[in-house]
Write an enzyme that holds these catalytic residues in place. Structure first.
Site: not given
Length: 258
Positions: A57, A79, A127, A136, A152, A199
């Site tokens: 984003s 976004d 998430r 999709k 996950s 991270t």
């Protein structure tokens, strides 16, 4: 499907012959690919010869990621909370081979009594719903032999107090992974269940990231937390292995054993 690991040899042959190898390279889209594990996945895929599209984003992070990866990378601002933007994103991307979804806000660690409805819904927006909508709208664009790899986390099976939302979302992602592996077959759908990975995510999640990571690593069989590069190798394995689908690959330093 061409093996990602085989592309180095293909590109070497084409380079030797002076041929254009662009058509031979696979195309990997990494949503969340401008930082942390997502960036490591994009960088590793490019190093193995794939063309990559990174999306997040923030325009500055997109530009920096593309600059670091080099000519094999394209960056697009996206976004994932905006369904129309996701549709437009995949229309712009066109056909490709693999989708990796690592996008998400910093972890929200709060007990149930302190959780607000609005912030909880917003956490799910990126998430979970972002991942589902990405799958999709990516599906019609994926070439034969392609795959979707979601993200996950260890909270799916080993939650801790205050990790209600993280446990709920990661468990939901794993359920979606198994369901889509059947519904979208022969397209492959997998997920990586990550434990503690070093991270920048932790910089905005806990007060003292280094102390937190040291403490997390000290109780693991491997005696340390994982690196983004180690996490990336798990994603690339699932992209490359044409027999893997409906799989949740655990990479947690042995946390599930303790």
């Amino acid at each position: 499907m061409k093996s990602i690991n085989s592309i180095n040899s293909i590109n070497s042959i084409n380079s030797t012959n002076g041929a254009d190898n662009t058509a031979d390279a696979q195309r990997v889209v990494v949503i969340g690919g401008t930082s942390g594990v997502g960036f490591a996945v994009a960088q590793a895929a490019a190093a193995q010869g794939s063309n990559v599209v990174v999306a997040s984003s923030n325009q500055d992070r997109v530009d920096l990621a593309v600059k670091k990866i080099g000519d094999q990378a394209e960056g697009i601002v996206l976004d994932v909370a905006d369904e129309a933007a996701i549709v437009a994103f995949f229309d712009r991307v066109g056909e490709f081979d693999h989708l990796v979804y690592t996008a998400g806000e910093p972890l929200l660690l709060k007990p149930l009594a302190d959780l607000g409805a609005e912030e909880s819904r917003a956490f799910f927006e990126r998430r979970f719903w972002g991942a589902l909508l990405a799958a999709k709208y990516a599906t019609p664009k994926l070439r034969p032999g392609g795959s979707i790899t979601l993200t996950s986390g260890a909270f799916a099976t080993r939650p801790v107090p205050g990790a209600l939302l993280g446990a709920s979302i990661t468990a939901a992602v794993e359920g979606v992974t198994r369901a889509l592996a059947l519904e979208l077959a022969p397209l492959r759908v997998n997920a990586v269940r990550l434990g503690a990975i070093r991270t920048e995510l932790w910089d905005s999640t806990v007060p003292d990231p280094e102390a937190f990571l040291q403490a997390q690593g000290s109780v693991l069989p491997v005696q340390r937390v994982g690196t983004a590069d180690e996490a990336a190798s798990a994603y690339l394995y699932l992209l490359d292995n044409g027999y893997a689908t409906g799989t949740v690959l655990t990479l947690d330093g042995g946390a599930a054993l303790s």
